[in-house]
Design a protein around this motif. Structure first.
Motif, PDB file in Angstrom:
ATOM      1  N   GLY A  31      -9.619   6.712  -0.828  1.00  0.00           N
ATOM      2  CA  GLY A  31      -9.818   6.654  -2.410  1.00  0.00           C
ATOM      3  C   GLY A  31      -8.429   7.615  -2.567  1.00  0.00           C
ATOM      4  O   GLY A  31      -8.074   8.316  -2.411  1.00  0.00           O
ATOM      5  N   GLY A  32      -7.561   7.617  -4.241  1.00  0.00           N
ATOM      6  CA  GLY A  32      -7.037   8.451  -4.520  1.00  0.00           C
ATOM      7  C   GLY A  32      -5.721   7.570  -3.978  1.00  0.00           C
ATOM      8  O   GLY A  32      -5.331   6.776  -3.440  1.00  0.00           O
ATOM      9  N   ASN A  33      -4.595   8.495  -4.818  1.00  0.00           N
ATOM     10  CA  ASN A  33      -3.233   7.973  -4.019  1.00  0.00           C
ATOM     11  C   ASN A  33      -2.759   9.087  -4.275  1.00  0.00           C
ATOM     12  O   ASN A  33      -1.468   9.400  -5.209  1.00  0.00           O
ATOM     13  N   PRO A  34      -1.708   9.476  -3.712  1.00  0.00           N
ATOM     14  CA  PRO A  34      -0.680  10.699  -3.139  1.00  0.00           C
ATOM     15  C   PRO A  34       0.840  10.979  -2.801  1.00  0.00           C
ATOM     16  O   PRO A  34       1.365  11.235  -3.238  1.00  0.00           O
ATOM     17  N   LEU A  35       0.983   9.524  -4.033  1.00  0.00           N
ATOM     18  CA  LEU A  35       2.173   9.199  -3.262  1.00  0.00           C
ATOM     19  C   LEU A  35       3.139  10.320  -4.603  1.00  0.00           C
ATOM     20  O   LEU A  35       2.231  10.169  -6.134  1.00  0.00           O
ATOM     21  N   TYR A  36       4.025  10.400  -4.379  1.00  0.00           N
ATOM     22  CA  TYR A  36       4.301  11.369  -5.095  1.00  0.00           C
ATOM     23  C   TYR A  36       5.993  10.526  -6.070  1.00  0.00           C
ATOM     24  O   TYR A  36       6.185   9.423  -6.498  1.00  0.00           O
ATOM     25  N   MET A  96       0.962  -2.415  -3.556  1.00  0.00           N
ATOM     26  CA  MET A  96       1.418  -2.443  -2.202  1.00  0.00           C
ATOM     27  C   MET A  96       2.038  -0.841  -2.326  1.00  0.00           C
ATOM     28  O   MET A  96       2.642  -0.005  -2.046  1.00  0.00           O
ATOM     29  N   MET A  97       3.347  -1.411  -3.251  1.00  0.00           N
ATOM     30  CA  MET A  97       4.480  -0.492  -3.808  1.00  0.00           C
ATOM     31  C   MET A  97       4.056   0.374  -3.984  1.00  0.00           C
ATOM     32  O   MET A  97       4.262   2.136  -4.176  1.00  0.00           O
ATOM     33  N   ALA A  98       2.602   1.227  -4.982  1.00  0.00           N
ATOM     34  CA  ALA A  98       2.603   1.964  -4.979  1.00  0.00           C
ATOM     35  C   ALA A  98       1.944   2.883  -4.544  1.00  0.00           C
ATOM     36  O   ALA A  98       1.573   4.250  -4.894  1.00  0.00           O
ATOM     37  N   GLU A  99       1.710   2.920  -3.538  1.00  0.00           N
ATOM     38  CA  GLU A  99       0.473   3.204  -2.530  1.00  0.00           C
ATOM     39  C   GLU A  99       2.499   3.615  -0.810  1.00  0.00           C
ATOM     40  O   GLU A  99       1.900   3.990  -0.245  1.00  0.00           O
ATOM     41  N   GLY A 115      21.476   5.684   9.274  1.00  0.00           N
ATOM     42  CA  GLY A 115      21.182   4.681  10.123  1.00  0.00           C
ATOM     43  C   GLY A 115      20.725   3.936   9.116  1.00  0.00           C
ATOM     44  O   GLY A 115      21.020   2.555   9.152  1.00  0.00           O
ATOM     45  N   LYS A 116      19.260   3.917   9.132  1.00  0.00           N
ATOM     46  CA  LYS A 116      18.329   2.916   8.141  1.00  0.00           C
ATOM     47  C   LYS A 116      18.559   3.073   6.768  1.00  0.00           C
ATOM     48  O   LYS A 116      19.300   3.384   6.371  1.00  0.00           O
ATOM     49  N   ARG A 117      18.455   1.555   6.805  1.00  0.00           N
ATOM     50  CA  ARG A 117      17.338   1.951   5.016  1.00  0.00           C
ATOM     51  C   ARG A 117      17.055   3.150   4.865  1.00  0.00           C
ATOM     52  O   ARG A 117      16.285   3.491   5.416  1.00  0.00           O
ATOM     53  N   CYS A 118      17.881   3.667   3.254  1.00  0.00           N
ATOM     54  CA  CYS A 118      17.161   4.902   2.747  1.00  0.00           C
ATOM     55  C   CYS A 118      16.002   4.399   2.450  1.00  0.00           C
ATOM     56  O   CYS A 118      15.800   3.999   1.421  1.00  0.00           O
ATOM     57  N   ASP A 119      14.889   4.437   2.796  1.00  0.00           N
ATOM     58  CA  ASP A 119      13.501   3.581   1.998  1.00  0.00           C
ATOM     59  C   ASP A 119      12.509   4.915   2.385  1.00  0.00           C
ATOM     60  O   ASP A 119      12.029   4.992   3.434  1.00  0.00           O
ATOM     61  N   LEU A 120      12.127   6.053   1.278  1.00  0.00           N
ATOM     62  CA  LEU A 120      11.440   7.314   1.647  1.00  0.00           C
ATOM     63  C   LEU A 120       9.594   6.873   0.629  1.00  0.00           C
ATOM     64  O   LEU A 120       9.944   6.341  -0.204  1.00  0.00           O
ATOM     65  N   ALA A 121       9.081   8.007   1.432  1.00  0.00           N
ATOM     66  CA  ALA A 121       8.080   7.410   0.567  1.00  0.00           C
ATOM     67  C   ALA A 121       7.702   9.211   0.682  1.00  0.00           C
ATOM     68  O   ALA A 121       7.943   9.827   1.290  1.00  0.00           O
TER      69      ALA A 121
END
Ligand code: DI6
Ligand code: FE
Length: 408
Positions: free
Chosen positions: A396-401, A134-137, A375-381
């Motif tokens: 399929g595939g995973n475009p997360l950089y 999950m984290m990898a995406e 103000g929000k947590r700095c959680d970014l994808a």
């Protein structure tokens, strides 16, 4: 830089989907930047508007024109379990139904046996690869339910392992006590009233006292708990200060949507068989609809949730994996978005809001995560994509950089 001047990180040269509630659609900013101080966002918007003191004192990351969304939120998972049910999958391919398998000791009961037999470390080790997937995406917040222990010690064990996953990995874990997922195999039908009392008087208070759960959940279904039973448990949970959620109207109409709304539930989940009355009650209560197309797909369901009605009533829509060994052995929230679009006809902005802003709302965490706002947590994808639709369109595939959690 002196010690007392604030230290910033700045992601610049990016395209943003801020999901800020006051902006239309995805809240797109074409020439955008996000800055954080510590774990909090201090700025998200047009790069030209970054305050000078921030850009002067920041570690700067050039995003090369890539897209930034809020870190993804998977708001409905059962990811802490042991074993798998691949053999049942094969039985189903040979013609057995989910109900037949359950009657011969398989189904949820099979996973209950495996979870009870596993110690904390085993359960942790078996669950970790699912969390990593999950984290990898780009997932930065994940809800994890118990519900495969079904007695106090084993439910505690599942929740303990869920909490530990959050402590030992760069991800926010929100836990839910799913004490009424199924009747425990050792409880005879005649003893069910007693077991209900046990959940209400012993299990719920212990788990609330020990701080193991952030919410309470139940499975309201003919093969699980009736609406009257769930209502009793909801009264007790709310008295203990636990917000509630519900597996509602997944396989049949149990008036689950209305039941959830009556208790101001954070969310009602599945909803394939929900009707107008329930939908309207949800809108009034602000209960989020969590759509779980993975289970719909895997069970080859035919009835889709009443998306048009939910939309028209103004109910907020979230999308989650329902990651579980029996009906949705899926860790991909990106695939869940594609399924929500393909099967349920959600739009691209609905899908993306459904795994960010609205998923956060389904967890009661809308003030903490789910949008790119100061103000929000700095959680970014950060994504290698041309346009937001690519996140929903591709299979399929995973475009997360890159994935950023708490500013790191
Ligand atoms: N609804 C589901 O689809 C899963 N639980 C629930 O409440 C089924 C879980 C399983 O089969 O293990
Ligand atoms: Fe579920």
């Amino acid at each position: 830089m002196s010690l007392d001047s604030p230290h910033y990180r700045l992601w610049r040269n990016a395209r943003l989907a801020t999901l800020a509630p006051e902006s239309p659609g995805l809240g797109v900013v074409e020439q955008g930047a996000v800055a954080c101080e510590g774990e909090r966002i201090v700025f998200a918007g047009a790069e030209a508007d970054v305050p000078a003191e921030v850009s002067a004192a920041a570690d700067i990351v050039d995003c090369g024109g890539r897209w930034i969304t809020p870190g993804l939120v998977d708001c409905h998972t059962h990811l802490v379990y042991a074993g798998d049910r691949a053999t049942e999958f094969e039985q189903r391919l040979a013609g057995a139904s989910y109900e037949e398998i359950a009657r011969t000791g398989g189904g949820i009961a099979a996973t209950v046996r495996a979870v009870r037999a596993a110690d904390d470390d085993t359960l942790y080790a078996e669950s970790l690869p699912r969390l990593h997937a999950m984290m990898a995406e780009g997932v930065t917040t994940v809800e994890i339910k118990s519900g495969y222990g079904l007695d106090l010690d084993n439910e505690r064990k599942q929740l303990r392992v869920a909490r530990r996953l959050g402590v030992e990995n760069p991800v926010n874990v929100v836990t839910t006590f799913l004490g009424a997922h199924a009747w425990p195999p050792e409880v005879a039908p005649a003893a069910r009233g007693q077991h209900l009392l046990h959940i209400r008087e012993d299990m719920l208070p212990a788990i609330a006292r020990e701080g193991l759960a952030d919410a309470f959940d139940a499975f309201c279904e003919t093969i699980a708990f009736s609406d009257e039973s769930v209502a009793q448990l909801f009264v007790a949970a709310k008295r203990l200060g636990l917000p509630v959620k519900l597996h509602a109207d997944q396989l049949s109409n149990q008036r689950g949507a209305a039941l959830a709304a009556r208790f101001d539930a954070l969310s009602a989940d599945h909803l394939e068989f929900a009707e107008a009355e329930g939908v309207i009650a949800m809108a009034r209560a602000g209960t989020v609809a969590v759509l779980l197309p993975g289970a719909f797909y895997f069970l080859r369901e035919l009835k889709v949730p009443p998306v048009l009605m939910l939309r028209q009533a103004g109910v907020k829509l979230a999308v989650a994996t329902d990651c579980n060994p029996g009906t949705s052995p899926m860790t991909s929230l990106l695939l869940a978005m594609n399924m929500a679009a393909t099967f349920f006809r959600l739009t691209v902005p609905e899908c993306i809001a459904g795994v960010t802003r609205e998923a956060a709302r389904a967890l009661g965490k809308q003030d903490e995560v789910g949008t790119l706002e100061a103000g929000k947590r700095c959680d970014l994808a950060i994504w290698d994509i041309e346009q937001p639709a690519d996140l929903v369109y591709r299979i399929g595939g995973n475009p997360l950089y890159r994935r950023v959690w708490n500013g790191q």
